[in-house]
Motif scaffolding. Sequence first.
Motif: not given
Length: 223
Positions: A20-27, A31-41, A88-90
């Motif tokens: 994976p490229t650094p861009g792939d890892v960043a995406w 997404i993982t951080a955003a979804k994990a935060t939503v689940i916690w909230l 992933r953008e959507l």
Amino acid sequence: MHHDTSMATASSPSAAASPPTPGDVAWVAAITAAKATVIWLALDAFLNSSSPRYSGKAMRVRAFGYAGGMLLVPLAWRLRGRPEPYPRELDLAVTLPLLVDAGGNAVGIYQRAHVDDLVHFADGALLAGVVGAIATPRVKTSWEAALVAALAGIAAAGLWEIGEWVGLKLGAKGMNLSYDDTIADLAETAAGAFLGGLVTLLRHPSRLRQVPGRPSDPVVARS
């Protein structure tokens, strides 16, 4: 002596998997951080729905809505047969408004400041902008991409208000929903969606002369 190389060919990988490229890892990280935060909230909202900061917000219904909303893009992608690449953008564009709503309610910002109007507008613009960016290379003209973007934002506004109505019918108290409030929310999100559509339209100025229509249409022929 003849050697059968078919087995060797079948057992060897057709192509080496590229890292994976650094861009792939960043995406993936975003997404993982955003979804994990939503689940916690969402869990916090469900377990502490009686807290004053959640008063009148139908947070238990919203908690299920947050979880269901995050599944929309992955499920649609799976039902379509997992076409490449993953949108992933959507996915992030759908998750971010959920994160904003869940986070805003968690810290009680809607009780301390009247930012609801701004949030509706920003959510519509964000979703439409991302949908427009995804649609642009998949349609013939920027006009079509802008239309798809604006309609996506408006459709999301309608679905959100339907969700609030469902929460009200399920017994949520103190939501203070009214006809004026619903129409205002729809108008604010639609205004943001139109802004996202405008950004989509102007992103590639050289394509503005390309308009939808039949090849025999004079305007299309000249463009």
